[in-house]
Structure formats: structure tokens, C-alpha cells
Design an enzyme around this catalytic site. Structure first.
Site, PDB file in Angstrom:
ATOM      1  N   ASP A  19       0.863  -1.183   0.000  1.00 38.61           N
ATOM      2  CA  ASP A  19       0.000   0.000   0.000  1.00 38.61           C
ATOM      3  C   ASP A  19       0.898   1.231   0.000  1.00 38.61           C
ATOM      4  OD1 ASP A  19      -1.737   2.084   0.520  1.00 38.61           O
ATOM      5  OD2 ASP A  19      -2.881   1.000   2.043  1.00 38.61           O
ATOM      6  N   HIS A  20       0.895   1.974  -1.097  1.00 41.71           N
ATOM      7  CA  HIS A  20       1.815   3.103  -1.237  1.00 41.71           C
ATOM      8  C   HIS A  20       1.417   4.298  -0.384  1.00 41.71           C
ATOM      9  CE1 HIS A  20       5.326   4.717  -2.842  1.00 41.71           C
ATOM     10  NE2 HIS A  20       5.100   4.648  -4.143  1.00 41.71           N
TER      11      HIS A  20
END
Length: 481
Positions: free
Chosen positions: A451-452
Site C-alpha cells: 500500500d503506497h
């Protein structure tokens, strides 16, 4: 004249918690007229998380089954009623037959005060707390007289009430057919009633071949022309919605249970968390040799299953220990990043019910031997279709082993609420530069999706590089861990 007082007790679909609000009835183990005892399993239900058998919390005789097999029922809905003898009713109901003139009609009684009642819950959950209120228990009183009571001179005998059609066909033997969970799932998908299948397995067990043979025979019979048959007065409750249907050669499968939950979770994850996936090829020749050595020597225990997945899991847990920020969760409501205190390692498992992700609680705190035992137990339980809802809650990071299908790699979608997922690809013998020479080596491809929002490229790259380094030289698992 002696009397016996009976009251109806209702059993509702238990509270499954964790946002699950419905369950599908897979099988009924009882039928109207059967005697049940406290703790006896009366049905098997399937939620989006697991298949669970439900015990009845009281003694009595089954009066009615409110839903057929294959029906999806909301939590809190009555699914079965049981006539319980010897209980004082909450309120007097109208008598079944007219009472003699000398017997005064019972006066309406006040509703009894609420009292604590046993509430069955699915495995892994407790009752839901909050402001919900329980309705007063519905009670029916039946007065049974030992001496005959003359009716009030009826002009003609009253017509008999129409028979109630049970939702479950009666079994001649009164017993549930013997079959393994995958076979039951196959029969359900094909719309085959196991009670109508002739078993050929040992001890009367229904096999997959038996189900396929029965389905083929039924299909052939359906294609053959038949004379029209008069409709019966009352037909059994239809359960066609629970099985696939065929329309113009197309097969339509209802979206429910695990498939429905998986679809919703994947859509929510894909369109909520910005996914980034990184890849790395790794020479795992030493890891494969280490696995063979552990198998041959039994260092982790004679009954412990050792596989490359075990060392991949240990490598990921070691990398997380060095970079705990990746074991995190995005809290949108609080606008915070929550770094989890322990690692609950999820293992994606393909089962007869669909894809599920049970997790090993506090996997980061286990030794290699303890991790091997927990991993073996998790996989066995999942394959048997006995994973409980609690085993699939609270995961923090996941591994998906796509290599078992011969796949080199992929771009895995995050399990909702988690920050990272590692895909372990197939191990293949490939030409590789080793000590200045091109030689055949055993190579795999790892893919890490993250998850950036909370994991930037640097952190994701460091974790993936650490996992690769540990698998390249597995002795580092001891020094780094």
C-alpha cells in the site's frame, strides 16, 4: 385430568460478528418431529468466512424448519422452532380446542420479565454487544387431556388441516450421508442430493465419482422426453437458487459465501489502497538444499512438515523484524498509520469453498519448529474446510504461494486492512551466473505488493531485498533472526 404444558422455543441464526450479517444453510441434520437435546448439532451453515455446525441450546421436539437448504438467512432470523415440554409459558395462548363451559378461559398473563438466555455463536466470536433488544419469547400453550373431551356438538367433522410440507425430505435411514467436505461442496454445486446417491466408498462413504455418476444419470433422464405428470397439491420448497443453473449451454453459479466475500474484499482493496508491486529473481539453490536436509534429519520434529514455503515465511518474518513499519495498517477514520505490535501471518489457501486467508497468530514470535507446526496445522485445517472465522481475522501481512500452480509470479492484491502481500513463484532450474560461471541453479521470482499510502518505495524495496538475501543464503535466518 392431567395436562402437559408445552411451549415453543425459537432458535435464531447466531450473531457472526465482524461485519458478517448473513449465512447460508448448507445442510439440515433434523426434520420436524425429531427429538433434539441441548448441544445437539441441528444444521451446518456457511458464512463468508467458514462453514460451521450449529448446536441447539435446548431440549425438545422439532416443530418447524423455516428455511430450506441453500437459503441465505440474515443474522437474528428464526431458523427452527422446538416444542419444549415442562416450561411455564410467557403468556397463555388461545387453547387449541374449545374448553368446557365449567373451565374458565385463562386470563391474559403479563409478559414475563426479560431473563438471560443462552445465545449460540459461531466459532471464534462472542455475542454482539450494543443497544440491541431481544423480543419477548413467543410461547404457545397446548393442553393435553388424558380423558376425552366432547366437542360442542359439531354439525360435521371439521376438515383436517392441510399437511405442512417439510423443507427437508425425510431420509429413509434417518442418518446424514457420509461424505468428505469437498464431496459435499461438489454435490452442492451440481445440485445433487447426497441422500439420493448410491455410495461406493469404504464404509458407505459417498465419493466424487458417485456424485458425478448420479449427476450424469440425472442429466440424461432430464434430456429424455417424458409424459406429462400432474402437479402435486403441494410441492416441496424449491432450492434452485442454491445450485448452478444451465441456460442455453451457459452455467450460472450464484455469487455467495466465500466467492461473494472475496469479490467484495478485492474490489474494496483495489480501489482503496494504491498498489505498487516490485519483483526480484532469487537463486534459492541453498534454500532447497536446506529444506531437504531438514526433511532428512527431522531436526524440527518427525511429524513436522517442511517445505520451501516454511523458509519463505521465516524469511519474511525476519525482514519484518528488521523493518516493522511494513507490518502496518491505514486508519482512515483517525488519519493514523498503525504499526502492529505482532505479526499475524496470513497464508492464502485454495479450498473447496474458494480462496480463504487464515493466519498464524503471533507468527513473528515463533521458532522455526513452532512456525512449521502452525503452518502445517493451518494448511490441513483449510483443506478439510474446517477453518474457523476467528482464524481468518486480524491478519497483518500475507503470503500467496502461486508457485504450487506452476506460475512464475503475479501482482497480488492486498488483503483488506494489510499493507503488504508477498507472492512466492515456482522454483525452476535456470541458467545462472554463479561464481563467475553460467551453471544451472534453482531460481524463483518473488513479488511484493504494498500500500503506497504508508509504504514508500524505499521501505518496500528493503523488505523485498532482505527476503531475497535470506533465501539466497538461508544460514542468515539464524544470524539475522
Amino acid at each position: 385430568m392431567t395436562t402437559e404444558v408445552r411451549s415453543l422455543r425459537e432458535f435464531k441464526m447466531p450473531d457472526v460478528g465482524e461485519g458478517l450479517t448473513e449465512a447460508e444453510i448448507l445442510s439440515w441434520y433434523v426434520k420436524p418431529g425429531d427429538t433434539v437435546t441441548d448441544g445437539q448439532v441441528v444444521c451446518e451453515v456457511e458464512t463468508a468466512k467458514a462453514a460451521v455446525e450449529l448446536p441447539i441450546p435446548f431440549n425438545g421436539v422439532v416443530e418447524q424448519l423455516f428455511f430450506p437448504e441453500g437459503a441465505t438467512v440474515d443474522v437474528g432470523t428464526v431458523i427452527i422452532s422446538v416444542a419444549v415440554a415442562g416450561e411455564a409459558p410467557a403468556a397463555a395462548a388461545a387453547p387449541v380446542a374449545a374448553a368446557p363451559a365449567s373451565v374458565p378461559a385463562p386470563a391474559p398473563a403479563k409478559a414475563e420479565p426479560a431473563e438471560p438466555e443462552r445465545r449460540a455463536v459461531l466459532v471464534g466470536y462472542g455475542p454482539r454487544t450494543g443497544g440491541t433488544q431481544r423480543r419477548a419469547r413467543r410461547t404457545t400453550t397446548t393442553v393435553v387431556a388424558t380423558a376425552p373431551v366432547a366437542p360442542a356438538a359439531p354439525a360435521a367433522p371439521a376438515p383436517a388441516p392441510a399437511p405442512v410440507v417439510p423443507v427437508v425430505p425425510e431420509q429413509p435411514s434417518g442418518e446424514r450421508p457420509l461424505a468428505k467436505p469437498p464431496v459435499r461442496k461438489l454435490a452442492k454445486d451440481l445440485g445433487v442430493d447426497l441422500r439420493a446417491v448410491t455410495p461406493t466408498g469404504p464404509d458407505g462413504v459417498v465419493t466424487r465419482e458417485d456424485v458425478h455418476a448420479h449427476a450424469a444419470a440425472a442429466a440424461a433422464a432430464a434430456v429424455a422426453p417424458a409424459a406429462p405428470v400432474a402437479e402435486p397439491a403441494e410441492a416441496p420448497v424449491a432450492v434452485a437458487a442454491a445450485v448452478p443453473s444451465v441456460v442455453s449451454g451457459d452455467v450460472r453459479v450464484p455469487i455467495k459465501g466465500v466467492r461473494k466475500a472475496t469479490a467484495q474484499a478485492m474490489v474494496a482493496s483495489a480501489f482503496t489502497a494504491p498498489h505498487v508491486t516490485e519483483f526480484v529473481q532469487v537463486d534459492v539453490t541453498r534454500t532447497m538444499k536446506f529444506v531437504r536436509r531438514l526433511k532428512e534429519t527431522g531436526e524440527l520434529g518427525r511429524d513436522v512438515r517442511v517445505s520451501p514455503l516454511l523458509l519463505v515465511a521465516k524469511a519474511l518474518l525476519t525482514a519484518i523484524k528488521r523493518h516493522p513499519e511494513i507490518n502496518a495498517q491505514w486508519d482512515e477514520a483517525a488519519q493514523e498509520i498503525v504499526i502492529r505490535g505482532q505479526v499475524n501471518l496470513g497464508i492464502a489457501a485454495a479450498t473447496p469453498r474458494g480462496l480463504i486467508v487464515p493466519n498464524i497468530k503471533d507468527a513473528g514470535g515463533k521458532t522455526l519448529s513452532g512456525l512449521a507446526s502452525a503452518l502445517g496445522e493451518l494448511i490441513d485445517t483449510a483443506r478439510q474446510g474446517k477453518t474457523s472465522p476467528g482464524d481468518m481475522q486480524g491478519g497483518t501481512v500475507t503470503i500467496t504461494n502461486v508457485g504450487v500452480f506452476g506460475v512464475d509470479t503475479g501482482t497480488p492484491i492486498l488483503n483488506p486492512g494489510e499493507a503488504a502481500i508477498l507472492a512466492f513463484g515456482a522454483v525452476r532450474e535456470l541458467p545462472w551466473v554463479h561464481k563467475g560461471k553460467v551453471v544451472p541453479r534453482q531460481v524463483t521470482t518473488l513479488a511484493l505488493s504494498f500500500d503506497h499510502r504508508l509504504v514508500d518505495g524505499e521501505l518496500g524495496s528493503k523488505v523485498l531485498a532482505d527476503v531475497a538475501a535470506l533465501l539466497e543464503r538461508p544460514k542468515r535466518l539464524i544470524t539475522w533472526g
